[in-house]
Scaffold this active site. Structure first.
Site, mmCIF file in Angstrom:
data_model
loop_
_atom_site.group_PDB
_atom_site.id
_atom_site.type_symbol
_atom_site.label_atom_id
_atom_site.label_comp_id
_atom_site.label_asym_id
_atom_site.label_seq_id
_atom_site.Cartn_x
_atom_site.Cartn_y
_atom_site.Cartn_z
ATOM 1 C CE LYS A 136 -18.145 3.479 -2.895
ATOM 2 N NZ LYS A 136 -17.427 3.144 -4.138
ATOM 3 N NE ARG A 187 -10.677 -4.869 -2.882
ATOM 4 C CZ ARG A 187 -10.935 -3.662 -3.387
ATOM 5 N NH1 ARG A 187 -12.116 -3.087 -3.177
ATOM 6 N NH2 ARG A 187 -10.035 -3.016 -4.127
ATOM 7 C CD GLN A 209 -11.863 1.254 -8.920
ATOM 8 O OE1 GLN A 209 -11.751 1.623 -10.101
ATOM 9 N NE2 GLN A 209 -12.801 1.722 -8.122
ATOM 10 C CG ASP A 224 -12.354 7.246 -2.675
ATOM 11 O OD1 ASP A 224 -12.056 7.627 -3.826
ATOM 12 O OD2 ASP A 224 -12.549 6.050 -2.390
ATOM 13 N N GLY A 258 -17.288 1.878 -10.417
ATOM 14 C CA GLY A 258 -15.983 1.595 -11.019
ATOM 15 C C GLY A 258 -15.352 0.340 -10.437
ATOM 16 C CE LYS A 297 -10.264 8.207 -7.775
ATOM 17 N NZ LYS A 297 -9.986 6.784 -7.673
HETATM 18 C C1 S3P Z 1 -11.328 1.588 -4.835
HETATM 19 C C2 S3P Z 1 -10.152 2.145 -5.272
HETATM 20 C C3 S3P Z 1 -10.018 3.584 -5.567
HETATM 21 C C4 S3P Z 1 -11.134 4.396 -4.931
HETATM 22 C C5 S3P Z 1 -12.485 3.792 -5.164
HETATM 23 C C6 S3P Z 1 -12.546 2.394 -4.583
HETATM 24 C C7 S3P Z 1 -11.359 0.138 -4.572
HETATM 25 O O1 S3P Z 1 -10.079 3.776 -6.963
HETATM 26 O O2 S3P Z 1 -11.106 5.726 -5.419
HETATM 27 O O3 S3P Z 1 -13.486 4.588 -4.562
HETATM 28 O O4 S3P Z 1 -12.333 -0.359 -3.963
HETATM 29 O O5 S3P Z 1 -10.408 -0.548 -4.982
HETATM 30 P P1 S3P Z 1 -8.781 3.629 -7.913
HETATM 31 O O6 S3P Z 1 -8.343 2.228 -7.875
HETATM 32 O O7 S3P Z 1 -9.264 4.017 -9.283
HETATM 33 O O8 S3P Z 1 -7.771 4.576 -7.369
#
Ligand code: S3P
Length: 429
Positions: free
Chosen positions: A23, A28, A170, A316, A95, A343
């Protein structure tokens, strides 16, 4: 609300599964393909709802994207070619879409508005809006910019040196994507190392990024060039089958083409420390993202402590680790994981609440949970609370449940990251 009847009281899961594309990497690939010049192709893209939200947002920004199943073709327009959207950008449950896209749009000289679903509306955004505003973007949102709806007017960015208050890929990625468009150098300092897919992808698309210890820097004004992206399988999706194989009696499961990026393999370290019988067979071929096959067999597990630098490497997977811990002898302690509260759901609360219904001995703590094993699980009506990973964890838990039938409320949430999950699970029966 429709509840799905779950399979229970199983023995012996046998077979081979090709888990869907990663994912984080799928998001990206679409983003980089859009802001690069030329035609990018993506293979083994994850056609889950979250990644489809990313495609829909870039289409509204004027990028032509064709997606058929797991193949995607993107006619990249460069950062400069993105157009002011006529409509609100709806990120759904994702997110990653909102936080990374804010970083991209922070650099664009136009206005855009973000919204999402009920869960997105509760997730903290000042972790990205504060640094992006420091770089020069004008951002406003509900509750002083903390929550959606959020609007952004970008352009004229200056590089910053920014120590991240939380270990978040993120947030890191959002600032780096803004930094690629800013004047001068942008540096982020991570409290713990987090997934590095963005850094790898900057290089894959012909850009440059430097890392020294926990400091990552990019120069502004970079142009990116189209690439061919092969997305490996998602280790976060594989994790549900790794767990099922380890705890359902008499099982042996082979998982093909699973991403093995070391910033994501904390689940393998945790499983090994718990005593799980897993064999990892890495591929030799050179790829920007390493991958391999994994074989898991039923194992006697023991409780462990999970903390510190391991947490971002398996953040995760904590819901499914909590389930594994209910089947391990002794105590499992998960700490330093307060991020779970923000989350898709508050995953400390939802894991504790739903596994308790099935008879687990599990307590919430300030920054994690404590689980006492080994306990037998009983059938129950449980809920995903709209969180894909909670839903899949509960479907695996039900495999062991005795007594009444189990039902999962809000099972459709699973389509966010794994639309074929139940089909794949049933192929092992
Ligand atoms: C992700 C980063 C993580 C992860 C999310 C995907 C990403 O979140 O929990 O499922 O693709 O960069 P955080 O950056 O909030 O830790």
């Amino acid at each position: 609300m429709k509840a799905t009847k779950l399979n229970s009281n199983r023995v012996s899961l046998q077979g081979t599964i090709q888990v869907p594309g990663d994912k984080s990497i799928s998001h990206r690939a679409v983003m980089f393909g859009s802001v690069a010049q030329g035609t990018t192709t993506v293979e083994n893209f994850l056609p889950g709802e979250d990644c489809l939200s990313t495609i829909a947002c870039f289409q509204k920004l004027g990028v032509s994207i064709e997606q058929e199943g797991s193949s995607v073709t993107i006619e990249g327009v460069g950062f400069e070619g993105l157009q002011e959207p006529m409509e609100v950008l709806d990120v759904g449950n994702s997110g990653t879409t909102i936080r990374l896209l804010m970083g991209i749009l922070a650099g664009r000289p136009f206005h855009a508005v973000f919204t999402g679903d009920e869960s997105i509306a509760k997730r903290p955004m000042t972790r990205v809006t504060v640094p992006l505003a420091q770089m020069g973007a004008r951002i406003s949102g509900r509750k002083d910019g903390e929550f959606t709806p959020i609007s952004i007017s970008g352009g004229g960015l200056k590089g910053i040196h920014y120590p991240l208050p939380v270990a978040s890929a993120q947030v890191k990625s959002s600032i780096l994507l803004a930094g690629l468009q800013a004047e001068g150098t942008t540096t982020v300092v991570e409290p713990e190392k987090t997934r590095d897919h963005t850094e790898r992808m900057i290089k894959m698309f012909g850009g440059s990024v430097s890392s020294e210890g926990n400091e990552i820097s990019v120069q502004g004004g970079q142009k990116l060039a189209a690439a061919r992206v092969m997305v490996p399988g998602d280790i976060s999706s594989a994790a549900f089958f790794l767990a099922a194989g380890a705890i359902v009696p008499g099982s042996r499961i082979k998982l093909l083409n699973v991403g093995l990026n070391p910033t994501r393999t904390g689940i393998l370290d945790a499983l090994q420390e718990m005593g799980a019988d897993i064999e990892v067979l890495p591929y030799e071929t050179e790829n920007a993202e390493p991958a391999g096959d994994i074989i898991v067999q039923t194992s006697d597990l023991k409780g462990i402590t999970i903390e510190g630098e391991l947490i971002p490497r398996l953040i995760d997977e904590i819901p499914i680790i909590a389930l594994l811990a209910t089947q391990a002898e002794g105590r499992t302690l998960i700490k330093d994981a307060a991020e779970l509260k923000v989350k898709e759901t508050n995953r400390i609360d939802t894991v504790v609440k739903e596994l308790s219904k099935m008879g687990a001995e599990i307590e919430a703590t300030e920054d994690g949970m404590v689980i006492h094993g080994k306990t037998s699980l009983r059938g129950s009506t449980v809920s995903s609370h709209g969180d894909h990973r909670i839903g899949m964890m509960l479907a695996v838990a039900a495999l062991l449940a005795r007594g009444e039938d189990s039902y999962l409320e809000n099972s459709e949430a699973i389509a966010v990251s794994y639309p074929a999950f139940f089909e794949h699970l049933e192929s092992l029966f």
